[in-house]
Design a protein around this motif. Structure first.
Motif, mmCIF file in Angstrom:
data_model
loop_
_atom_site.group_PDB
_atom_site.id
_atom_site.type_symbol
_atom_site.label_atom_id
_atom_site.label_comp_id
_atom_site.label_asym_id
_atom_site.label_seq_id
_atom_site.Cartn_x
_atom_site.Cartn_y
_atom_site.Cartn_z
ATOM 1 N N TYR A 181 12.806 3.147 -10.829
ATOM 2 C CA TYR A 181 11.470 2.599 -10.608
ATOM 3 C C TYR A 181 10.731 3.486 -9.612
ATOM 4 O O TYR A 181 11.302 3.907 -8.598
ATOM 5 C CB TYR A 181 11.520 1.175 -10.036
ATOM 6 C CG TYR A 181 12.119 0.160 -10.975
ATOM 7 C CD1 TYR A 181 11.427 -0.270 -12.098
ATOM 8 C CD2 TYR A 181 13.376 -0.375 -10.712
ATOM 9 C CE1 TYR A 181 11.984 -1.213 -12.949
ATOM 10 C CE2 TYR A 181 13.928 -1.322 -11.549
ATOM 11 C CZ TYR A 181 13.236 -1.737 -12.672
ATOM 12 O OH TYR A 181 13.774 -2.665 -13.513
ATOM 13 N N ILE A 182 9.490 3.777 -9.953
ATOM 14 C CA ILE A 182 8.608 4.435 -8.982
ATOM 15 C C ILE A 182 7.795 3.343 -8.304
ATOM 16 O O ILE A 182 7.173 2.514 -8.973
ATOM 17 C CB ILE A 182 7.672 5.448 -9.668
ATOM 18 C CG1 ILE A 182 8.477 6.597 -10.280
ATOM 19 C CG2 ILE A 182 6.647 5.996 -8.655
ATOM 20 C CD1 ILE A 182 7.631 7.559 -11.103
ATOM 21 N N LEU A 183 7.815 3.329 -6.986
ATOM 22 C CA LEU A 183 7.050 2.357 -6.214
ATOM 23 C C LEU A 183 5.985 3.099 -5.406
ATOM 24 O O LEU A 183 6.293 4.110 -4.752
ATOM 25 C CB LEU A 183 7.953 1.565 -5.252
ATOM 26 C CG LEU A 183 8.974 0.609 -5.861
ATOM 27 C CD1 LEU A 183 10.246 1.361 -6.245
ATOM 28 C CD2 LEU A 183 9.326 -0.493 -4.866
ATOM 29 N N VAL A 184 4.772 2.602 -5.476
ATOM 30 C CA VAL A 184 3.667 3.205 -4.731
ATOM 31 C C VAL A 184 3.028 2.128 -3.863
ATOM 32 O O VAL A 184 2.569 1.097 -4.377
ATOM 33 C CB VAL A 184 2.603 3.824 -5.663
ATOM 34 C CG1 VAL A 184 1.508 4.497 -4.832
ATOM 35 C CG2 VAL A 184 3.240 4.821 -6.620
ATOM 36 N N PHE A 185 3.018 2.362 -2.560
ATOM 37 C CA PHE A 185 2.382 1.446 -1.605
ATOM 38 C C PHE A 185 1.140 2.135 -1.037
ATOM 39 O O PHE A 185 1.241 3.252 -0.523
ATOM 40 C CB PHE A 185 3.343 1.101 -0.461
ATOM 41 C CG PHE A 185 4.553 0.328 -0.903
ATOM 42 C CD1 PHE A 185 4.610 -1.043 -0.742
ATOM 43 C CD2 PHE A 185 5.634 0.978 -1.489
ATOM 44 C CE1 PHE A 185 5.717 -1.764 -1.146
ATOM 45 C CE2 PHE A 185 6.749 0.268 -1.898
ATOM 46 C CZ PHE A 185 6.792 -1.108 -1.731
ATOM 47 N N SER A 186 -0.004 1.468 -1.133
ATOM 48 C CA SER A 186 -1.268 2.053 -0.667
ATOM 49 C C SER A 186 -1.915 1.144 0.362
ATOM 50 O O SER A 186 -1.968 -0.071 0.182
ATOM 51 C CB SER A 186 -2.236 2.265 -1.843
ATOM 52 O OG SER A 186 -1.631 3.047 -2.855
ATOM 53 N N ASP A 187 -2.413 1.753 1.424
ATOM 54 C CA ASP A 187 -3.144 1.001 2.457
ATOM 55 C C ASP A 187 -4.600 0.868 2.016
ATOM 56 O O ASP A 187 -5.323 1.863 1.915
ATOM 57 C CB ASP A 187 -3.051 1.741 3.794
ATOM 58 C CG ASP A 187 -3.622 0.914 4.938
ATOM 59 O OD1 ASP A 187 -4.316 -0.078 4.666
ATOM 60 O OD2 ASP A 187 -3.373 1.272 6.103
ATOM 61 N N LEU A 188 -5.032 -0.362 1.759
ATOM 62 C CA LEU A 188 -6.388 -0.609 1.261
ATOM 63 C C LEU A 188 -7.364 -1.010 2.360
ATOM 64 O O LEU A 188 -8.538 -1.257 2.075
ATOM 65 C CB LEU A 188 -6.365 -1.731 0.214
ATOM 66 C CG LEU A 188 -5.478 -1.521 -1.019
ATOM 67 C CD1 LEU A 188 -5.570 -2.741 -1.919
ATOM 68 C CD2 LEU A 188 -5.882 -0.266 -1.774
ATOM 69 N N THR A 189 -6.880 -1.074 3.608
ATOM 70 C CA THR A 189 -7.694 -1.658 4.677
ATOM 71 C C THR A 189 -9.035 -0.956 4.821
ATOM 72 O O THR A 189 -10.092 -1.602 4.828
ATOM 73 C CB THR A 189 -6.932 -1.593 6.022
ATOM 74 O OG1 THR A 189 -5.613 -2.128 5.827
ATOM 75 C CG2 THR A 189 -7.656 -2.391 7.088
ATOM 76 N N GLU A 190 -9.042 0.360 4.958
ATOM 77 C CA GLU A 190 -10.292 1.096 5.148
ATOM 78 C C GLU A 190 -11.179 1.018 3.914
ATOM 79 O O GLU A 190 -12.403 0.907 4.006
ATOM 80 C CB GLU A 190 -10.008 2.566 5.504
ATOM 81 C CG GLU A 190 -9.402 2.766 6.877
ATOM 82 C CD GLU A 190 -10.273 2.174 7.978
ATOM 83 O OE1 GLU A 190 -11.513 2.324 7.910
ATOM 84 O OE2 GLU A 190 -9.722 1.543 8.889
ATOM 85 N N SER A 191 -10.536 1.059 2.740
ATOM 86 C CA SER A 191 -11.308 0.963 1.492
ATOM 87 C C SER A 191 -12.009 -0.383 1.395
ATOM 88 O O SER A 191 -13.184 -0.457 1.017
ATOM 89 C CB SER A 191 -10.373 1.156 0.303
ATOM 90 O OG SER A 191 -11.052 0.933 -0.913
ATOM 91 N N LEU A 192 -11.305 -1.454 1.780
ATOM 92 C CA LEU A 192 -11.907 -2.790 1.737
ATOM 93 C C LEU A 192 -13.030 -2.914 2.764
ATOM 94 O O LEU A 192 -14.048 -3.556 2.503
ATOM 95 C CB LEU A 192 -10.838 -3.853 1.995
ATOM 96 C CG LEU A 192 -9.783 -4.013 0.888
ATOM 97 C CD1 LEU A 192 -8.697 -4.978 1.332
ATOM 98 C CD2 LEU A 192 -10.417 -4.486 -0.413
#
Length: 284
Positions: free
Chosen positions: A118-129
């Motif tokens: 499995y490829i897992l990708v975690f992204s920080d959305l705080t600044e985008s939000l």
């Protein structure tokens, strides 16, 4: 040796990219039940070192809300997930205790039609939000400003017609009274009062910066009381006469010759009240 150098170079470039992007990449080996690869920027986003995540995935699940941890847990067991899935959730960094919002994407990797990793990708959305919210706020403010302008101009167009009608009416009377100097002088005086009021309204409209900022400047200047009242009467009387409505002016009690205030704002308030009184009073 050349191949080894190229491999080392590619790995160093990939490491630099991984350390500086807002995404964490992981590769989980389902057969060996271990993290085969963890990008080196996990501390920044997840608050756990890549070494710790290679040892155990418990650190990863511990920072997620229980319902999201339950959704991610099956990939670390014998359960086979056939389709990609993704979700967003709040996340508390265990090191800094900062609250962020992350997205999680899981992609099955197949070999001979069997899911092996499995490829897992975690992204920080705080600044985008935050950026999205700032854009929504800016759009809302622009819409409010446009609505305020439309309301202002709609109201002012009505207020402009009022002194204009008085000027036209007094001009008609003056033209019919060419042999009556006293009557003509009276008409010209009333035309002058209405014209000055009209000019002040136009200046008010042209000052669009106040509309955008939502500020109204109140002046404090001397007002000749009788001239002020005459100006209002000049504008309202023709409207009342045209609808066959009795309009009387009486000044009772002791009044001063001059007062301090904002003649434009007072004119606007009184003329609006009186115009509406004439408008909503039946003929006769």
């Amino acid at each position: 040796a050349r191949r080894e150098l190229e491999k080392a170079y590619r790995e160093s470039v990939f490491k630099i990219i991984s350390e500086n992007v807002g995404n964490v990449f992981m590769l989980y080996n389902l057969q060996q039940k271990r993290m085969e690869y963890v990008s080196p920027n996990t501390m920044n986003i997840l608050g756990v070192s890549d070494e710790e995540l290679r040892k155990t995935h418990a650190h990863l699940l511990g920072g997620l809300p229980p319902d999201k941890a339950e959704r991610l847990a099956p990939i670390f067991s014998n359960e086979i997930i056939q389709s990609d899935f993704a979700f967003e959730c709040p996340f508390t960094n265990p090191q800094t205790r900062m609250k962020t919002v992350i997205s999680v994407h899981v992609y099955p990797v197949r070999k001979d039609d069997l899911v092996t990793r499995y490829i897992l990708v975690f992204s920080d959305l705080t600044e985008s939000l935050k950026t999205q919210q700032a854009l929504r706020d800016a759009l809302l403010n622009a819409q409010k400003a446009n609505k305020a302008k439309s309301h202002f101009l709609s109201r002012m167009s009505h207020e402009i017609r009022t002194p204009m009608n008085a000027i036209i009416g007094m001009t008609t009377i003056a033209a019919a009274s060419l042999d009556n100097k006293a009557k003509m002088a009276d008409c010209l005086g009333k035309i002058g009062l209405s014209s000055r009021y009209l000019l002040s309204l136009i200046n008010d409209i042209l000052d669009m910066s106040r509309i955008e900022s939502g500020k109204v400047t109140i002046v404090n200047e001397e007002i000749d009381f009788r001239s002020f009242v005459e100006g209002i009467t000049t504008i309202i009387y023709p409207q009342a006469r045209d609808k066959n409505i009795a309009f009387d002016l009486s000044i009772e009690g002791v009044v001063e010759e001059r007062y301090l205030g904002d003649p434009l704002r007072l004119n606007q308030v009184l003329i609006n009240i009186l115009s509406n009184a004439v408008k909503y009073t039946p003929d006769g």
